[in-house]
Enzyme design. Sequence first.
Site, PDB file in Angstrom:
ATOM      1  N   GLU A   1       8.288 -44.653  21.835  1.00  0.00           N
ATOM      2  CA  GLU A   1       6.855 -44.322  21.855  1.00  0.00           C
ATOM      3  C   GLU A   1       6.379 -44.054  20.419  1.00  0.00           C
ATOM      4  OE1 GLU A   1       5.924 -40.673  23.994  1.00  0.00           O
ATOM      5  OE2 GLU A   1       3.873 -41.355  24.345  1.00  0.00           O
TER       6      GLU A   1
ATOM      7  N   LYS B   1      -0.741 -45.863  28.522  1.00  0.00           N
ATOM      8  CA  LYS B   1      -0.219 -44.643  29.180  1.00  0.00           C
ATOM      9  C   LYS B   1      -1.249 -44.118  30.173  1.00  0.00           C
ATOM     10  CE  LYS B   1       2.132 -40.404  27.565  1.00  0.00           C
ATOM     11  NZ  LYS B   1       2.581 -39.755  26.295  1.00  0.00           N
TER      12      LYS B   1
ATOM     13  N   CYS C   1       6.552 -42.466  28.591  1.00  0.00           N
ATOM     14  CA  CYS C   1       6.895 -41.046  28.429  1.00  0.00           C
ATOM     15  C   CYS C   1       6.443 -40.164  29.602  1.00  0.00           C
ATOM     16  CB  CYS C   1       6.360 -40.543  27.090  1.00  0.00           C
ATOM     17  SG  CYS C   1       7.273 -39.107  26.494  1.00  0.00           S
TER      18      CYS C   1
HETATM   19  N1  LIG Z   1       5.579 -36.769  25.215  1.00  0.00           N
HETATM   20  C1  LIG Z   1       5.309 -37.013  26.493  1.00  0.00           C
HETATM   21  O1  LIG Z   1       4.450 -37.818  26.823  1.00  0.00           O
HETATM   22  C2  LIG Z   1       6.028 -36.340  27.609  1.00  0.00           C
HETATM   23  C3  LIG Z   1       6.949 -35.211  27.379  1.00  0.00           C
HETATM   24  O2  LIG Z   1       7.375 -34.876  26.286  1.00  0.00           O
HETATM   25  C4  LIG Z   1       7.347 -34.492  28.602  1.00  0.00           C
HETATM   26  O3  LIG Z   1       6.914 -34.883  29.699  1.00  0.00           O
HETATM   27  O4  LIG Z   1       8.063 -33.499  28.522  1.00  0.00           O
END
Ligand SMILES: NC(=O)CC(=O)C(=O)O
Length: 261
Positions: A29, A98, A139
């Site tokens: 990401e 996302k 994520c």
């Molecule tokens: N960074 C993210 O989008 C998600 C994350 O770090 C988590 O769900 O914990």
Amino acid sequence: AQKAANLANARSRVLEAARAGAQMVMLPECFNSPYGTQYFGEYAEEAGGESTAALAAMAREAQVYLVGGSIPERAGGRLFNTCTVWGPDGALLARHRKVHLFDIDVPGGITFRESDVLQAGDALTEFGTPWGRFGVAICYDMRFPEMAMIAARRGCVGMLYPGAFNTTTGPLHWELLLRARAVDNQIFTAGCSPARDAAVTYPTWGHSTIVDPLARVVATTGDAPDIVYGDLDMQLVEDTRRSIPVSTQRRFDLYPDVASQ
Ligand SMILES: NC(=O)CC(=O)C(=O)O
């Protein structure tokens, strides 16, 4: 923080993976930018910008399917956290924005509000390969089991998650979620994280990991820069579904509210 250096690093690692035999490669990401709401505007690019052009060229040069992590994308005056997927000929196969923005507040741990600057995407994303279809999510999307469930029901053999968990939630949930999405849906899952840099505002958990349909960790790493390799035996999806046939044993009569997809 140097976008040009991040793109050059990604290119050299994608080529290294391809030389080692990889046919599909995933980046993390926000691979071209520091992860933080204060950076997204500065690093954002329109579709066809420097970073997506570099991804297309990397896929073509390395002759791999490339899940291009994510970048801050600018579109119509709005910002998204966007993953693009490229074929070995450099053609765009998919784009995922996302859909669940990372807005959390863990007392004594971490507070983060992507929605201060980002807009959420509004679509689920899949792409085809010679080995089967894969779903893509980013994520925080991993915490929403519906996305992987729908992908699996539509015939996907894996879910791929560019991610950047942090040092509060990473040790608690990163591997657990990858294994949970795998075992629930009898698919491969993989999460690719940036390596940790303790000096930045958002130190990431790292631990990029590949999991098989029996929820076994196929390959993983620590928090240092690395490439994680895994052989995905697609027969295992079918074998797992045959030997533990949960997908044909569901009682949709008892839970019709989650039965529509
Ligand atoms: N960074 C993210 O989008 C998600 C994350 O770090 C988590 O769900 O914990």
